[in-house]
Design a protein around this motif. Sequence first.
Motif, PDB file in Angstrom:
ATOM      1  N   THR A   1       0.859  -1.190   0.000  1.00 45.22           N
ATOM      2  CA  THR A   1       0.000   0.000   0.000  1.00 45.22           C
ATOM      3  C   THR A   1       0.891   1.235   0.000  1.00 45.22           C
ATOM      4  O   THR A   1       1.763   1.387   0.861  1.00 45.22           O
ATOM      5  CB  THR A   1      -0.904   0.004   1.234  1.00 45.22           C
ATOM      6  OG1 THR A   1      -0.084  -0.081   2.397  1.00 45.22           O
ATOM      7  CG2 THR A   1      -1.862  -1.168   1.215  1.00 45.22           C
ATOM      8  N   PRO A   2       0.694   2.148  -0.946  1.00 40.26           N
ATOM      9  CA  PRO A   2       1.564   3.320  -1.028  1.00 40.26           C
ATOM     10  C   PRO A   2       1.291   4.355   0.052  1.00 40.26           C
ATOM     11  O   PRO A   2       2.068   5.272   0.234  1.00 40.26           O
ATOM     12  CB  PRO A   2       1.262   3.881  -2.417  1.00 40.26           C
ATOM     13  CG  PRO A   2      -0.094   3.388  -2.747  1.00 40.26           C
ATOM     14  CD  PRO A   2      -0.245   2.062  -2.055  1.00 40.26           C
ATOM     15  N   ASP A   3       0.190   4.240   0.805  1.00 41.90           N
ATOM     16  CA  ASP A   3      -0.141   5.244   1.805  1.00 41.90           C
ATOM     17  C   ASP A   3       0.617   5.031   3.115  1.00 41.90           C
ATOM     18  O   ASP A   3       0.548   5.867   4.009  1.00 41.90           O
ATOM     19  CB  ASP A   3      -1.649   5.228   2.086  1.00 41.90           C
ATOM     20  CG  ASP A   3      -2.455   5.619   0.850  1.00 41.90           C
ATOM     21  OD1 ASP A   3      -1.865   6.311  -0.018  1.00 41.90           O
ATOM     22  OD2 ASP A   3      -3.631   5.234   0.758  1.00 41.90           O
ATOM     23  N   THR A   4       1.324   3.932   3.250  1.00 44.18           N
ATOM     24  CA  THR A   4       2.025   3.649   4.501  1.00 44.18           C
ATOM     25  C   THR A   4       3.266   4.531   4.585  1.00 44.18           C
ATOM     26  O   THR A   4       4.117   4.496   3.706  1.00 44.18           O
ATOM     27  CB  THR A   4       2.448   2.176   4.555  1.00 44.18           C
ATOM     28  OG1 THR A   4       1.309   1.357   4.314  1.00 44.18           O
ATOM     29  CG2 THR A   4       3.042   1.825   5.896  1.00 44.18           C
ATOM     30  N   PRO A   5       3.390   5.336   5.641  1.00 46.46           N
ATOM     31  CA  PRO A   5       4.576   6.202   5.748  1.00 46.46           C
ATOM     32  C   PRO A   5       5.816   5.373   6.099  1.00 46.46           C
ATOM     33  O   PRO A   5       5.742   4.386   6.811  1.00 46.46           O
ATOM     34  CB  PRO A   5       4.225   7.169   6.876  1.00 46.46           C
ATOM     35  CG  PRO A   5       3.229   6.434   7.704  1.00 46.46           C
ATOM     36  CD  PRO A   5       2.461   5.551   6.739  1.00 46.46           C
ATOM     37  N   ALA A   6       6.922   5.812   5.574  1.00 48.64           N
ATOM     38  CA  ALA A   6       8.180   5.127   5.862  1.00 48.64           C
ATOM     39  C   ALA A   6       8.602   5.432   7.296  1.00 48.64           C
ATOM     40  O   ALA A   6       8.321   6.519   7.808  1.00 48.64           O
ATOM     41  CB  ALA A   6       9.254   5.587   4.886  1.00 48.64           C
ATOM     42  N   PRO A   7       9.250   4.491   7.967  1.00 43.79           N
ATOM     43  CA  PRO A   7       9.679   4.765   9.343  1.00 43.79           C
ATOM     44  C   PRO A   7      10.740   5.875   9.340  1.00 43.79           C
ATOM     45  O   PRO A   7      11.488   6.020   8.373  1.00 43.79           O
ATOM     46  CB  PRO A   7      10.276   3.437   9.809  1.00 43.79           C
ATOM     47  CG  PRO A   7      10.619   2.702   8.559  1.00 43.79           C
ATOM     48  CD  PRO A   7       9.642   3.166   7.526  1.00 43.79           C
ATOM     49  N   PRO A   8      10.776   6.660  10.400  1.00 47.60           N
ATOM     50  CA  PRO A   8      11.762   7.753  10.435  1.00 47.60           C
ATOM     51  C   PRO A   8      13.179   7.179  10.468  1.00 47.60           C
ATOM     52  O   PRO A   8      13.409   6.100  11.019  1.00 47.60           O
ATOM     53  CB  PRO A   8      11.435   8.500  11.737  1.00 47.60           C
ATOM     54  CG  PRO A   8      10.731   7.488  12.576  1.00 47.60           C
ATOM     55  CD  PRO A   8       9.992   6.589  11.621  1.00 47.60           C
ATOM     56  N   PRO A   9      14.131   7.867   9.872  1.00 43.51           N
ATOM     57  CA  PRO A   9      15.504   7.346   9.867  1.00 43.51           C
ATOM     58  C   PRO A   9      16.079   7.336  11.277  1.00 43.51           C
ATOM     59  O   PRO A   9      15.724   8.170  12.116  1.00 43.51           O
ATOM     60  CB  PRO A   9      16.256   8.322   8.959  1.00 43.51           C
ATOM     61  CG  PRO A   9      15.447   9.578   9.000  1.00 43.51           C
ATOM     62  CD  PRO A   9      14.028   9.139   9.185  1.00 43.51           C
ATOM     63  N   ALA A  10      16.945   6.383  11.511  1.00 48.13           N
ATOM     64  CA  ALA A  10      17.569   6.262  12.829  1.00 48.13           C
ATOM     65  C   ALA A  10      18.490   7.456  13.052  1.00 48.13           C
ATOM     66  O   ALA A  10      19.112   7.951  12.120  1.00 48.13           O
ATOM     67  CB  ALA A  10      18.364   4.962  12.906  1.00 48.13           C
ATOM     68  N   PRO A  11      18.569   7.925  14.272  1.00 47.81           N
ATOM     69  CA  PRO A  11      19.449   9.069  14.531  1.00 47.81           C
ATOM     70  C   PRO A  11      20.906   8.679  14.266  1.00 47.81           C
ATOM     71  O   PRO A  11      21.324   7.550  14.506  1.00 47.81           O
ATOM     72  CB  PRO A  11      19.214   9.384  16.010  1.00 47.81           C
ATOM     73  CG  PRO A  11      18.649   8.140  16.596  1.00 47.81           C
ATOM     74  CD  PRO A  11      17.906   7.458  15.485  1.00 47.81           C
ATOM     75  N   ALA A  12      21.643   9.634  13.760  1.00 39.84           N
ATOM     76  CA  ALA A  12      23.049   9.380  13.442  1.00 39.84           C
ATOM     77  C   ALA A  12      23.825   9.144  14.725  1.00 39.84           C
ATOM     78  O   ALA A  12      23.580   9.788  15.743  1.00 39.84           O
ATOM     79  CB  ALA A  12      23.630  10.557  12.673  1.00 39.84           C
ATOM     80  N   THR A  13      24.758   8.201  14.664  1.00 42.60           N
ATOM     81  CA  THR A  13      25.574   7.933  15.838  1.00 42.60           C
ATOM     82  C   THR A  13      26.568   9.076  16.010  1.00 42.60           C
ATOM     83  O   THR A  13      27.132   9.568  15.037  1.00 42.60           O
ATOM     84  CB  THR A  13      26.332   6.605  15.683  1.00 42.60           C
ATOM     85  OG1 THR A  13      27.130   6.680  14.509  1.00 42.60           O
ATOM     86  CG2 THR A  13      25.389   5.431  15.570  1.00 42.60           C
ATOM     87  N   PRO A  14      26.776   9.494  17.229  1.00 40.10           N
ATOM     88  CA  PRO A  14      27.712  10.599  17.443  1.00 40.10           C
ATOM     89  C   PRO A  14      29.133  10.168  17.117  1.00 40.10           C
ATOM     90  O   PRO A  14      29.505   9.010  17.286  1.00 40.10           O
ATOM     91  CB  PRO A  14      27.550  10.920  18.935  1.00 40.10           C
ATOM     92  CG  PRO A  14      27.025   9.673  19.542  1.00 40.10           C
ATOM     93  CD  PRO A  14      26.196   9.013  18.476  1.00 40.10           C
TER      94      PRO A  14
END
Length: 99
Positions: free
Chosen positions: A28-41
Amino acid sequence: MFRPKVPTMPQPTGLTTPPAVVEPTTITPDTPAPPPAPATPARPAVQVTPGTVLALVGGGTAVVLVVGAVLVSMLLAVALTATSVAVCALTVRSVIARR
């Protein structure tokens, strides 16, 4: 005689089950993509202090002295063994020469 005999693959006998039917999944194209993981410091830079430098120099000196002592002792052991073998050879030669 020297030719390898390749075994033949026997055909299956008895009841066999048909392969399972795989049904495609729908996207289904309406499913939002999960947010990207925060960058490691980024890793912090190594802080070199005069005490650290002194410890590294002292540790390196200790390692060099220990390795040097081990190598010198091994060389001394080889020299003593060679000397004792030479003395034994001279003694045996002089005993054989007197007879």
